[in-house]
Design an enzyme around this catalytic site. Sequence first.
Site, PDB file in Angstrom:
ATOM      1  N   GLU A 343      30.797  45.558  46.789  1.00 58.18           N
ATOM      2  CA  GLU A 343      31.017  43.750  47.151  1.00 58.18           C
ATOM      3  C   GLU A 343      31.877  44.249  45.821  1.00 58.18           C
ATOM      4  OE1 GLU A 343      28.335  40.959  47.282  1.00 58.18           O
ATOM      5  OE2 GLU A 343      29.982  39.250  46.560  1.00 58.18           O
ATOM      6  N   ASN A 401      34.972  38.287  47.257  1.00 58.34           N
ATOM      7  CA  ASN A 401      34.936  37.327  47.460  1.00 58.34           C
ATOM      8  C   ASN A 401      36.079  35.828  47.812  1.00 58.34           C
ATOM      9  OD1 ASN A 401      31.737  36.875  47.429  1.00 58.34           O
ATOM     10  ND2 ASN A 401      32.283  38.003  46.472  1.00 58.34           N
ATOM     11  N   GLU A 433      34.116  37.602  52.391  1.00 59.05           N
ATOM     12  CA  GLU A 433      33.200  36.718  52.173  1.00 59.05           C
ATOM     13  C   GLU A 433      33.590  34.903  52.133  1.00 59.05           C
ATOM     14  OE1 GLU A 433      30.569  38.532  49.668  1.00 59.05           O
ATOM     15  OE2 GLU A 433      30.539  40.058  50.803  1.00 59.05           O
ATOM     16  N   ASP A 463      28.730  34.494  53.552  1.00 59.14           N
ATOM     17  CA  ASP A 463      28.023  34.640  52.642  1.00 59.14           C
ATOM     18  C   ASP A 463      26.771  33.920  52.229  1.00 59.14           C
ATOM     19  OD1 ASP A 463      27.713  36.181  49.912  1.00 59.14           O
ATOM     20  OD2 ASP A 463      29.387  35.929  49.132  1.00 59.14           O
ATOM     21  N   GLU A 520      21.197  40.494  50.695  1.00 65.54           N
ATOM     22  CA  GLU A 520      21.588  40.767  49.677  1.00 65.54           C
ATOM     23  C   GLU A 520      20.798  40.662  48.504  1.00 65.54           C
ATOM     24  OE1 GLU A 520      25.275  38.932  48.057  1.00 65.54           O
ATOM     25  OE2 GLU A 520      24.560  36.870  48.901  1.00 65.54           O
TER      26      GLU A 520
HETATM   27  P1  C2E Z   1      27.938  36.013  45.626  1.00 67.51           P
HETATM   28  O1  C2E Z   1      29.459  36.905  46.179  1.00 67.51           O
HETATM   29  O2  C2E Z   1      26.892  35.747  46.438  1.00 67.51           O
HETATM   30  O3  C2E Z   1      27.441  37.289  44.796  1.00 67.51           O
HETATM   31  C1  C2E Z   1      26.548  38.060  44.633  1.00 67.51           C
HETATM   32  C2  C2E Z   1      26.307  37.578  43.010  1.00 67.51           C
HETATM   33  O4  C2E Z   1      24.959  37.939  42.667  1.00 67.51           O
HETATM   34  C3  C2E Z   1      26.811  38.512  42.318  1.00 67.51           C
HETATM   35  O5  C2E Z   1      27.114  37.874  40.616  1.00 67.51           O
HETATM   36  C4  C2E Z   1      25.460  39.775  41.752  1.00 67.51           C
HETATM   37  O6  C2E Z   1      26.014  40.282  40.073  1.00 67.51           O
HETATM   38  C5  C2E Z   1      24.384  39.155  41.842  1.00 67.51           C
HETATM   39  N1  C2E Z   1      24.001  39.958  42.551  1.00 67.51           N
HETATM   40  C6  C2E Z   1      23.771  41.206  43.468  1.00 67.51           C
HETATM   41  N2  C2E Z   1      22.067  41.702  43.104  1.00 67.51           N
HETATM   42  C7  C2E Z   1      21.697  40.696  42.811  1.00 67.51           C
HETATM   43  C8  C2E Z   1      19.983  41.141  42.591  1.00 67.51           C
HETATM   44  O7  C2E Z   1      19.799  42.336  42.984  1.00 67.51           O
HETATM   45  N3  C2E Z   1      19.536  40.365  42.479  1.00 67.51           N
HETATM   46  C9  C2E Z   1      19.857  39.230  41.033  1.00 67.51           C
HETATM   47  N4  C2E Z   1      19.890  38.841  40.763  1.00 67.51           N
HETATM   48  N5  C2E Z   1      21.334  38.764  41.477  1.00 67.51           N
HETATM   49  C10 C2E Z   1      22.698  39.895  41.533  1.00 67.51           C
HETATM   50  P2  C2E Z   1      28.132  37.320  39.714  1.00 67.51           P
HETATM   51  O8  C2E Z   1      29.126  38.539  39.781  1.00 67.51           O
HETATM   52  O9  C2E Z   1      27.734  36.306  38.874  1.00 67.51           O
HETATM   53  O10 C2E Z   1      29.020  36.585  41.447  1.00 67.51           O
HETATM   54  C11 C2E Z   1      28.349  35.010  40.520  1.00 67.51           C
HETATM   55  C12 C2E Z   1      29.140  34.123  41.799  1.00 67.51           C
HETATM   56  O11 C2E Z   1      30.656  34.405  41.474  1.00 67.51           O
HETATM   57  C13 C2E Z   1      29.292  35.247  43.647  1.00 67.51           C
HETATM   58  O12 C2E Z   1      28.084  35.049  44.081  1.00 67.51           O
HETATM   59  C14 C2E Z   1      30.992  34.790  44.061  1.00 67.51           C
HETATM   60  O13 C2E Z   1      29.870  33.376  44.598  1.00 67.51           O
HETATM   61  C15 C2E Z   1      31.218  34.321  43.045  1.00 67.51           C
HETATM   62  N6  C2E Z   1      32.592  35.462  42.968  1.00 67.51           N
HETATM   63  C16 C2E Z   1      32.135  36.628  41.522  1.00 67.51           C
HETATM   64  N7  C2E Z   1      33.301  37.435  42.221  1.00 67.51           N
HETATM   65  C17 C2E Z   1      34.458  36.892  42.828  1.00 67.51           C
HETATM   66  C18 C2E Z   1      36.039  36.572  43.256  1.00 67.51           C
HETATM   67  O14 C2E Z   1      36.447  37.976  42.890  1.00 67.51           O
HETATM   68  N8  C2E Z   1      36.557  35.776  43.798  1.00 67.51           N
HETATM   69  C19 C2E Z   1      36.097  34.841  43.885  1.00 67.51           C
HETATM   70  N9  C2E Z   1      36.517  33.905  45.139  1.00 67.51           N
HETATM   71  N10 C2E Z   1      34.146  34.292  43.707  1.00 67.51           N
HETATM   72  C20 C2E Z   1      33.619  35.619  43.184  1.00 67.51           C
HETATM   73 CA    CA Z   2      29.075  37.389  48.077  1.00 70.28          CA
HETATM   74 CA    CA Z   3      25.870  35.618  47.656  1.00 74.03          CA
END
Ligand code: C2E
Ligand code: CA
Ligand code: CA
Length: 566
Positions: A343, A401, A433, A463, A520
């Site tokens: 992802e 995403n 997603e 998602d 996830e």
């Molecule tokens: P998401 O799509 O639900 O992404 C998963 C988030 O959970 C990611 O946080 C990831 O680092 C974190 N994660 C993954 N595995 C684990 C785990 O085992 N435990 C825990 N506690 N967390 C885990 P991140 O990278 O901070 O991203 C947060 C949110 O920001 C994402 O949630 C997504 O909704 C958004 N996001 C990130 N990148 C993009 C992007 O390029 N475009 C858009 N539109 N949204 C994005």
């Molecule tokens: Ca996601």
């Molecule tokens: Ca997610």
Amino acid sequence: MSWANELTRQAARLALLPSRMRVPAALFSVVLIVAVTWLVYITGGTAYVYPYLMFFPILLSAALFGMLGGVTAAMLAGLALGPFMPLYVVTETAQTTINWVIRLTLLTSIGGFAGMLFQLLRHQLNTIRRLAFRDRDTSLPNRLSLEEDLSELIPPATADAEDNSNPPIHVVSVLLQNFEQINTSLGFRAGSQLMCEVAAALENVLDGKGDVYVLDPGKCGVVFRDMDSADCMMWVNRLLKQFELPVSVEDIPIHLEVTAGIATYPDSERLDAEWLLRKSALAMWTSNSIGQRIASYDHTMEGDMRNTLQLLGELRRAIELDELVMVFQPKFRLSDSQLIGAEALVRWQHPTRGLIPPGMFLPQAEQTALMDPLTLWVVHDVLRRLKAWRETHPELGIAINLSARNLLEPHLPERIPELLVEYQVEPGSLEFELTETMLLRNPDQCIRHLEMLANHGIRLAIDDFGTGYSSLAYLTRLPVDVLKIDQTFIRHIATRDKDRTITAASIDLARRLGMYTVAEGVEDAAAMTVLGELGCDAAQGFYLGRPMSAEDFTAYLGNPALARHH
Ligand code: C2E
Ligand code: CA
Ligand code: CA
């Protein structure tokens, strides 16, 4: 506050005559009638102009006591100027009966009519007051009412600022984070019902210890008086604890995410109601954005809020200057532990503030038109890398995403297939997603644009599945290939039976609809074992691999031992 508010407030004051004022007001009217009678007599009798002065006590009584007051005063006045009052005092000429009877009748009808009009006016003013100071759904006092009450509790800002003898007042702003989501998913009626439930729960817990207000849909306020900060904190904790239990709306149990902000008088530098309310709201938003449940106001929050706004202002330039970077979190097939893709998650490498996580700028960016250029940047970056990776790993797929805004306009959905051609990337290796809630904002438009992407062979994933409170009907209406089960169900799946049940049901549902399942947030081996037993297709999480830079992911791909480690 506008002139309209001021007018309502003044009108509301006029409309209600406190009971302690009634007897003095009635006596005053009687005294006026006696005074006018005396004046008429000493000025020579009813033949002259002075009887008209009787309108003063009559209209006054009508205004204060309504129709009954107007009629009573008019009859008293009419009789006072009646048979015993001469037409000419000097010649002792009496009035004809018809003369005073007509006057009596005229005064009585004018008094009655004026009283009726005043009564009507008072009724309308009371309605305005009710509408202006009460929340329509819950009938609880609203924001205007809170401001009004606070300004009565707090002396005006010009008062002696050194005077700290006032008992402390705590204003608590309470935010139901997922209210908007619930409103969108279940409808406005459910939203109103939810506010009623929440307000009732707040009042129930507080049991008179604090006053509850409804500030906006999804936001409540509580005022604690004469209470020290430790007690206030204890009560706020109790309030939030209450919401750990689900609230039932239209028989659906709903789990509320609640955060609170506290501002205390006289701690704040400026001492007025509006500032106190603003500060508690700022504390509330801060606690919300840093993922805490409660925050007490401190002045550094002002700077933080400004920082966020400033950051948003810099984002456009950051996109143009390539300050964004993508990280990739590996995804594994459960049946044979094969690495099947990743992802893509965005980060901002800020020149002075360092690496900024998406949670710090994306929610704000989603409110602006910047979301399209940002997503386009992400797609470019991902496709460029995907093309290179697929040369050695043809099975690899990357998920990106999307934000709700990306699907409102056709611009981005139309551009993506063109980019796939430009980069010569197989559409089936790209996945988007989307969350359930974002699809619900504008379903028809979203579906049209999603179908366009799906028709080009791009895969679509739901998602955070299971957190959206939405109907499952959309699963059949949308061209969805993948269901990503939310982290909240996976994290404790090994120990919580309910989470395991929900996950098992989701996997079953997905399989029957011909969809692929990804879990996830896998954080330990125990979760992996359970997911394997439940027949989940793929998994992603810190236990399997944290999000890593493109370079690290390339190395990861080139080292099958590393990739197959799990
Ligand atoms: P998401 O799509 O639900 O992404 C998963 C988030 O959970 C990611 O946080 C990831 O680092 C974190 N994660 C993954 N595995 C684990 C785990 O085992 N435990 C825990 N506690 N967390 C885990 P991140 O990278 O901070 O991203 C947060 C949110 O920001 C994402 O949630 C997504 O909704 C958004 N996001 C990130 N990148 C993009 C992007 O390029 N475009 C858009 N539109 N949204 C994005
Ligand atoms: Ca996601
Ligand atoms: Ca997610």
